[in-house]
Design a protein around this motif. Structure first.
Motif, mmCIF file in Angstrom:
data_model
loop_
_atom_site.group_PDB
_atom_site.id
_atom_site.type_symbol
_atom_site.label_atom_id
_atom_site.label_comp_id
_atom_site.label_asym_id
_atom_site.label_seq_id
_atom_site.Cartn_x
_atom_site.Cartn_y
_atom_site.Cartn_z
ATOM 1 N N ASP A 321 67.275 70.825 15.815
ATOM 2 C CA ASP A 321 67.303 71.911 14.842
ATOM 3 C C ASP A 321 65.949 72.603 14.720
ATOM 4 O O ASP A 321 65.879 73.815 14.471
ATOM 5 N N PHE A 322 64.868 71.832 14.864
ATOM 6 C CA PHE A 322 63.517 72.375 14.694
ATOM 7 C C PHE A 322 62.670 72.044 15.932
ATOM 8 O O PHE A 322 61.799 71.173 15.894
ATOM 9 N N PRO A 323 62.903 72.759 17.041
ATOM 10 C CA PRO A 323 62.259 72.407 18.312
ATOM 11 C C PRO A 323 60.742 72.592 18.326
ATOM 12 O O PRO A 323 60.062 71.991 19.167
ATOM 13 N N ASP A 324 60.202 73.406 17.426
ATOM 14 C CA ASP A 324 58.760 73.654 17.405
ATOM 15 C C ASP A 324 58.040 72.797 16.367
ATOM 16 O O ASP A 324 56.832 72.960 16.171
ATOM 17 N N MET A 325 58.763 71.931 15.738
ATOM 18 C CA MET A 325 58.179 71.124 14.665
ATOM 19 C C MET A 325 57.827 69.725 15.151
ATOM 20 O O MET A 325 58.545 69.127 15.953
ATOM 21 N N LYS A 326 56.682 69.214 14.672
ATOM 22 C CA LYS A 326 56.308 67.828 14.909
ATOM 23 C C LYS A 326 56.567 67.031 13.637
ATOM 24 O O LYS A 326 56.586 67.589 12.533
ATOM 25 N N PHE A 327 56.764 65.726 13.790
ATOM 26 C CA PHE A 327 57.226 64.931 12.663
ATOM 27 C C PHE A 327 56.352 63.712 12.402
ATOM 28 O O PHE A 327 55.764 63.134 13.321
ATOM 29 N N ILE A 328 56.301 63.337 11.127
ATOM 30 C CA ILE A 328 55.768 62.052 10.693
ATOM 31 C C ILE A 328 56.962 61.202 10.290
ATOM 32 O O ILE A 328 57.815 61.649 9.502
ATOM 33 N N LEU A 329 57.073 60.002 10.823
ATOM 34 C CA LEU A 329 58.208 59.115 10.572
ATOM 35 C C LEU A 329 57.767 57.987 9.647
ATOM 36 O O LEU A 329 56.763 57.327 9.900
ATOM 37 N N ILE A 330 58.542 57.768 8.566
ATOM 38 C CA ILE A 330 58.218 56.716 7.605
ATOM 39 C C ILE A 330 59.447 55.848 7.392
ATOM 40 O O ILE A 330 60.547 56.358 7.150
ATOM 41 N N GLY A 331 59.264 54.538 7.510
ATOM 42 C CA GLY A 331 60.384 53.612 7.349
ATOM 43 C C GLY A 331 59.884 52.258 6.902
ATOM 44 O O GLY A 331 58.784 52.114 6.353
ATOM 45 N N ASP A 332 60.691 51.227 7.149
ATOM 46 C CA ASP A 332 60.300 49.858 6.788
ATOM 47 C C ASP A 332 60.727 48.912 7.896
ATOM 48 O O ASP A 332 61.468 49.290 8.808
ATOM 49 N N ASP A 333 60.252 47.678 7.802
ATOM 50 C CA ASP A 333 60.554 46.709 8.858
ATOM 51 C C ASP A 333 61.691 45.771 8.481
ATOM 52 O O ASP A 333 61.898 44.746 9.110
ATOM 53 N N GLY A 334 62.452 46.123 7.436
ATOM 54 C CA GLY A 334 63.532 45.242 7.003
ATOM 55 C C GLY A 334 64.799 45.392 7.810
ATOM 56 O O GLY A 334 65.603 44.478 7.883
ATOM 57 N N GLN A 335 65.000 46.582 8.417
ATOM 58 C CA GLN A 335 66.156 46.761 9.283
ATOM 59 C C GLN A 335 65.643 47.004 10.701
ATOM 60 O O GLN A 335 64.957 46.147 11.232
#
Length: 409
Positions: A321-335
């Motif tokens: 959807d956003f081919p020119d966008m870079k991302f920061i990914l935030i999650g957890d280690d529980g799954q």
């Protein structure tokens, strides 16, 4: 120019503006990664026990519909729209809602316990009138039904309403021009007042986006422990849901660092509890943004998607959807967020700026792990992208924010 001529010209401009304000916005049904299932997710490639389980669950689901639908209609319930937060760019918008049976005085999007949302009875194939900031949508039907038909050009036609699918869901892309910012989408079914939800229109100049998990990343759910997760999802008072310490502060600082950055929230929770998560985000001071949740109704081509597969599918959808966008990914280690995020990084080189992983405590993971003092959480992803870890938002801020600020310098 005389006063009469000027008045005539002004009237003509006003008529043109009125015509433009009511020009229908073309919209079409979305073909997502859910519809174009990956080889791994297709039901024919699943082991025999999984296929047998699918048959059992689909039959139970069918029986539930046969029993619940006549029951709620006998109580005087009729179709209502549950609107979900949409997103898009200046050129298109992604709109999602669901038609369900509800009492006459039901309030769409009201904060309720999860169990009530899970027992929602879908109202399939309902006509929904939609507008964005007062401008109506016009959908196009191709063929005779939603899936599997060959194109029948004799039946191509525009319509002033859209029709929800067999599970009550409606997922559309509207093609139009909108100014960046928050807009209002109106949904209406017969006999009901229109209901509204936000539409986040993301500016084309936005270069960074944040994709965040919800469960045990911003909201404590103890997802690795099944019975605790089920209780927190279904029975816990939504107003008593606890936030992970320091995460709202971290997200606020990320919003300050990247003022145009959109926040996308992924969760393995079903759409049935969307209102609960949305209220949580607002009540605990997290930046608002679209929620991308899971459809628990059995799919015709696949089945109920696994949690990691669901997150991977939606993350890839956002990448497209956003081919020119870079991302920061935030999650957890529980799954399996570390593994999922590592997969995304490998598939989309150069698109991920950083990964933040909140580490669960042994007590959060499982009672057995707590007793022995160990944890079975996921190992950190091995990627070329920097990975920051911490048990709270404050821990993550100490290392992640200096890196991001240095990168911007």
């Amino acid at each position: 120019m005389s006063r009469v001529q000027q008045q005539s010209a002004d009237d003509e401009v006003a008529r043109d503006d009125d015509d433009m304000a009511t020009v229908p916005i073309p919209a079409r049904t979305v073909v997502t990664t859910f519809d174009a299932a990956s080889r791994h997710e297709r039901i024919e490639n699943k082991p025999l026990p999984v296929r047998a389980l699918r048959r059992v669950i689909t039959r139970v689901f069918g029986a539930w519909l046969k029993l619940s639908t006549p029951a709620v209609t006998s109580w005087g319930w009729y179709p209502n729209v549950e609107p979900y937060v949409g997103y898009g760019t200046e050129d298109y918008s992604r709109l999602i809602c669901r038609t369900v049976y509800a009492p006459a005085r039901a309030r769409s999007g009201a904060l309720t316990r999860g169990i009530r949302g899970m027992l929602a009875v879908p109202a399939p194939h309902r006509q929904v009138r939609i507008s964005i900031d007062g401008m109506p949508l016009e959908t196009v039907q191709v063929g005779q039904s939603e899936t599997y038909d060959r194109i029948d050009h004799a039946r191509d036609r525009g319509s002033e309403y859209a029709i929800s699918d067999m599970s009550g869901y409606l997922d559309l892309v509207a093609e139009h021009r909108l100014e960046p910012g928050v807009h209002r989408v109106s949904y209406q079914v017969e006999r009901r007042r229109a209901v509204e939800s936000n539409l986040f229109t993301i500016p084309s100049g936005a270069k960074v986006g944040i994709i965040s998990d919800v469960d045990d990343t911003i909201m404590i759910t103890q997802a690795p422990t099944l019975w605790k997760a089920a209780y927190n999802l279904l029975f816990l008072n939504p107003k008593k849901k606890a936030s992970v310490p320091g995460m709202s502060v971290l997200f606020t600082k990320l919003a300050d660092l990247y003022p145009d950055a959109p926040f996308f929230y992924l969760s393995t929770s079903p759409w049935n509890v969307e209102s609960s998560i949305r209220h949580f985000i607002a009540d605990h001071g997290f930046p608002e943004g679209p929620l991308l949740l899971r459809d628990l109704d059995p799919r015709p081509k696949t089945f109920v998607p696994t949690g990691p597969q669901h997150k991977l599918e939606f993350a890839e959808q956002l990448m497209a959807d956003f081919p020119d966008m870079k991302f920061i990914l935030i999650g957890d280690d529980g799954q399996k967020d570390p593994t999922t995020y590592a997969t995304i990084t490998r598939r989309y080189p150069g698109r991920i700026i950083a990964i933040g992983i909140r580490q669960l405590s042994p007590r959060e993971y499982s009672p057995i792990s707590s007793m022995v003092g160990t944890t079975s959480t996921q190992p950190m992803p091995v990627t070329d992208v920097p990975v920051f870890t911490g048990t709270t938002g404050a821990n993550l801020m100490k290392t992640m924010l200096p890196y991001l600020k240095q990168r911007m310098a």
